[in-house]
Design an enzyme around this catalytic site. Structure first.
Site, PDB file in Angstrom:
ATOM      1  N   SER A  61       0.837  -1.208   0.000  1.00  0.00           N
ATOM      2  CA  SER A  61       0.000   0.000   0.000  1.00  0.00           C
ATOM      3  C   SER A  61       0.864   1.246   0.000  1.00  0.00           C
ATOM      4  O   SER A  61       1.607   1.514   0.945  1.00  0.00           O
ATOM      5  CB  SER A  61      -0.916   0.025   1.220  1.00  0.00           C
ATOM      6  OG  SER A  61      -1.421   1.332   1.368  1.00  0.00           O
ATOM      7  N   HIS A 121      -8.344   1.324  -3.975  1.00  0.00           N
ATOM      8  CA  HIS A 121      -9.259   1.143  -2.843  1.00  0.00           C
ATOM      9  C   HIS A 121      -9.874   2.501  -2.526  1.00  0.00           C
ATOM     10  O   HIS A 121      -9.215   3.375  -1.956  1.00  0.00           O
ATOM     11  CB  HIS A 121      -8.449   0.598  -1.651  1.00  0.00           C
ATOM     12  CG  HIS A 121      -9.229   0.422  -0.396  1.00  0.00           C
ATOM     13  ND1 HIS A 121      -8.630   0.211   0.825  1.00  0.00           N
ATOM     14  CD2 HIS A 121     -10.566   0.429  -0.154  1.00  0.00           C
ATOM     15  CE1 HIS A 121      -9.555   0.089   1.763  1.00  0.00           C
ATOM     16  NE2 HIS A 121     -10.742   0.228   1.194  1.00  0.00           N
ATOM     17  N   MET A 162     -11.579  -5.347   5.497  1.00  0.00           N
ATOM     18  CA  MET A 162     -10.767  -4.408   6.274  1.00  0.00           C
ATOM     19  C   MET A 162     -10.493  -5.004   7.654  1.00  0.00           C
ATOM     20  O   MET A 162     -11.422  -5.287   8.407  1.00  0.00           O
ATOM     21  CB  MET A 162     -11.494  -3.077   6.461  1.00  0.00           C
ATOM     22  CG  MET A 162     -11.580  -2.186   5.231  1.00  0.00           C
ATOM     23  SD  MET A 162      -9.994  -1.802   4.454  1.00  0.00           S
ATOM     24  CE  MET A 162      -9.092  -1.033   5.797  1.00  0.00           C
ATOM     25  N   HIS A 170      -1.313  -1.363  -4.146  1.00  0.00           N
ATOM     26  CA  HIS A 170      -2.585  -0.983  -3.539  1.00  0.00           C
ATOM     27  C   HIS A 170      -2.623   0.538  -3.365  1.00  0.00           C
ATOM     28  O   HIS A 170      -1.720   1.115  -2.760  1.00  0.00           O
ATOM     29  CB  HIS A 170      -2.699  -1.700  -2.189  1.00  0.00           C
ATOM     30  CG  HIS A 170      -3.995  -1.522  -1.490  1.00  0.00           C
ATOM     31  ND1 HIS A 170      -5.121  -2.248  -1.799  1.00  0.00           N
ATOM     32  CD2 HIS A 170      -4.348  -0.699  -0.473  1.00  0.00           C
ATOM     33  CE1 HIS A 170      -6.117  -1.895  -0.997  1.00  0.00           C
ATOM     34  NE2 HIS A 170      -5.680  -0.946  -0.183  1.00  0.00           N
ATOM     35  N   ASP A 201      -6.794  -6.213   4.341  1.00  0.00           N
ATOM     36  CA  ASP A 201      -6.133  -4.905   4.367  1.00  0.00           C
ATOM     37  C   ASP A 201      -6.166  -4.316   5.774  1.00  0.00           C
ATOM     38  O   ASP A 201      -7.231  -4.049   6.321  1.00  0.00           O
ATOM     39  CB  ASP A 201      -6.875  -3.990   3.372  1.00  0.00           C
ATOM     40  CG  ASP A 201      -6.267  -2.604   3.268  1.00  0.00           C
ATOM     41  OD1 ASP A 201      -5.195  -2.362   3.831  1.00  0.00           O
ATOM     42  OD2 ASP A 201      -6.895  -1.765   2.592  1.00  0.00           O
ATOM     43  N   ASP A 221      -4.658   3.690  -1.949  1.00  0.00           N
ATOM     44  CA  ASP A 221      -5.693   4.072  -0.984  1.00  0.00           C
ATOM     45  C   ASP A 221      -6.158   5.502  -1.208  1.00  0.00           C
ATOM     46  O   ASP A 221      -5.423   6.450  -0.933  1.00  0.00           O
ATOM     47  CB  ASP A 221      -5.131   3.961   0.440  1.00  0.00           C
ATOM     48  CG  ASP A 221      -5.005   2.518   0.884  1.00  0.00           C
ATOM     49  OD1 ASP A 221      -6.012   1.794   0.832  1.00  0.00           O
ATOM     50  OD2 ASP A 221      -3.888   2.122   1.285  1.00  0.00           O
ATOM     51  N   MET A 260      -8.634   8.441  -0.109  1.00  0.00           N
ATOM     52  CA  MET A 260      -9.433   8.859   1.055  1.00  0.00           C
ATOM     53  C   MET A 260      -9.916  10.289   0.863  1.00  0.00           C
ATOM     54  O   MET A 260      -9.146  11.149   0.436  1.00  0.00           O
ATOM     55  CB  MET A 260      -8.576   8.796   2.318  1.00  0.00           C
ATOM     56  CG  MET A 260      -7.987   7.425   2.573  1.00  0.00           C
ATOM     57  SD  MET A 260      -6.955   7.460   4.032  1.00  0.00           S
ATOM     58  CE  MET A 260      -6.447   5.744   4.099  1.00  0.00           C
ATOM     59  N   MET A 268     -11.920   4.848  -0.475  1.00  0.00           N
ATOM     60  CA  MET A 268     -12.549   5.123   0.823  1.00  0.00           C
ATOM     61  C   MET A 268     -13.185   6.500   0.717  1.00  0.00           C
ATOM     62  O   MET A 268     -12.746   7.466   1.344  1.00  0.00           O
ATOM     63  CB  MET A 268     -11.493   5.043   1.932  1.00  0.00           C
ATOM     64  CG  MET A 268     -11.113   3.600   2.259  1.00  0.00           C
ATOM     65  SD  MET A 268      -9.536   3.503   3.106  1.00  0.00           S
ATOM     66  CE  MET A 268      -8.441   3.533   1.698  1.00  0.00           C
TER      67      MET A 268
HETATM   68  C1  DX5 Z   1      -6.175   1.825   5.693  1.00  0.00           C
HETATM   69  C2  DX5 Z   1      -5.783   1.485   4.271  1.00  0.00           C
HETATM   70  C3  DX5 Z   1      -4.710   0.488   4.204  1.00  0.00           C
HETATM   71  C4  DX5 Z   1      -3.407   0.928   4.830  1.00  0.00           C
HETATM   72  C5  DX5 Z   1      -2.769  -0.298   5.397  1.00  0.00           C
HETATM   73  O1  DX5 Z   1      -7.327   2.558   5.691  1.00  0.00           O
HETATM   74  O2  DX5 Z   1      -6.888   0.971   3.549  1.00  0.00           O
HETATM   75  O3  DX5 Z   1      -4.492   0.017   2.871  1.00  0.00           O
HETATM   76  O4  DX5 Z   1      -2.531   1.565   3.961  1.00  0.00           O
HETATM   77  O5  DX5 Z   1      -1.669   0.085   6.120  1.00  0.00           O
HETATM   78  P1  DX5 Z   1      -1.002  -0.887   7.188  1.00  0.00           P
HETATM   79  O6  DX5 Z   1      -0.532  -2.100   6.431  1.00  0.00           O
HETATM   80  O7  DX5 Z   1       0.108  -0.056   7.737  1.00  0.00           O
HETATM   81  O8  DX5 Z   1      -2.053  -1.226   8.203  1.00  0.00           O
HETATM   82 ZN    ZN Z   2      -6.491  -0.037   1.551  1.00  0.00          ZN
END
Ligand code: DX5
Ligand code: ZN
Length: 218
Positions: free
Chosen positions: A7, A65, A136, A32, A174, A34, A36, A67
């Site tokens: 990620s 991903h 998650m 990956h 994840d 992320d 947000m 969010m």
């Molecule tokens: C959290 C993200 C994850 C995050 C995971 O909301 O969706 O993908 O980057 O990070 P680690 O592996 O550090 O928990």
């Molecule tokens: Zn993620």
């Protein structure tokens, strides 16, 4: 299959090109991404602009991903920036079934993610159409949180349903994954393993990735 999806959230954004070229020296096939929005989750990360600027530098599978609230509004943007898989949260839209069809209509793989408190049973009418289910194992929003053990049961249930019904979805996990705890997620049925801080904050990124692939081969 058993694959790692590092990620990018935990990477140093100044160094992305260098980190991508390091990943090229490993067995990694997925990255990956992320996204947000500061609304669905209490954090803001990056959007399609950054993803688009990475696309020319790597052949890795872009596992996006989302969010974000109302992901249906932004599907075209995440298609056009070069995503290969687009995963949205069941909790973030009123019409998940039609959104899956929309993502697939662009020739992209469609995934749905569940927050830790959401039930896998709520996916029952969606699973046959999904390419991926993302469990998650932390509350979404931040890297570096602790793995929530109760989510192993959710992963196991999704594996059972997949086997019984002969469905095609990849089971992705994840949050809070480290090389030291990944085995329990694999044993429960996770196939695509997201790891952020454990990979990008490691002293040697390549060594850490290789450590995961050594575990995967066991
Ligand atoms: C959290 C993200 C994850 C995050 C995971 O909301 O969706 O993908 O980057 O990070 P680690 O592996 O550090 O928990
Ligand atoms: Zn993620």
């Amino acid at each position: 299959m058993l694959e790692l999806a590092p990620s990018l959230l935990s990477a140093n954004f100044y160094n992305l090109k260098e980190d991508l070229s390091k990943l090229k020296k490993t067995d990694v096939k997925y990255i990956h991404l992320d996204v947000m929005d500061g609304n669905f989750v209490p954090n803001i990360s990056f959007g399609p602009g950054l993803i688009k600027s990475l696309r020319p530098y790597t052949d890795l599978i872009f596992d996006t991903h989302l969010m974000i609230e109302n992901p249906e509004k932004y599907v075209e943007d995440f298609v056009n920036c070069g995503s290969d898989i687009i995963t949205f949260h069941l909790e973030a839209t009123k019409h998940p079934h039609s959104l899956v069809q929309k993502i697939k209509s662009y020739g992209k793989k469609a995934g749905i993610s569940l927050n830790p408190s959401s039930l896998e049973q709520d996916l029952v009418y969606l699973l046959e159409d999904l390419d991926l289910v993302l469990v998650m194992s932390v509350n979404p929003g931040f890297g570096g949180q602790k793995f929530i053990d109760s989510q192993l049961n959710k992963i196991e249930n999704l594996r059972k349903i997949k086997e019984e019904k002969n469905y095609n979805y990849i089971i992705e996990v994840d949050g809070g994954i480290k090389s030291t705890n990944v085995t329990k997620a694999i044993e429960s049925g996770a196939e695509l393993i997201v790891s952020g801080s454990d990979v990008f904050k490691a002293e040697d990124l390549i060594d850490r990735v290789n450590e995961y692939y050594d575990i995967f081969k066991r």
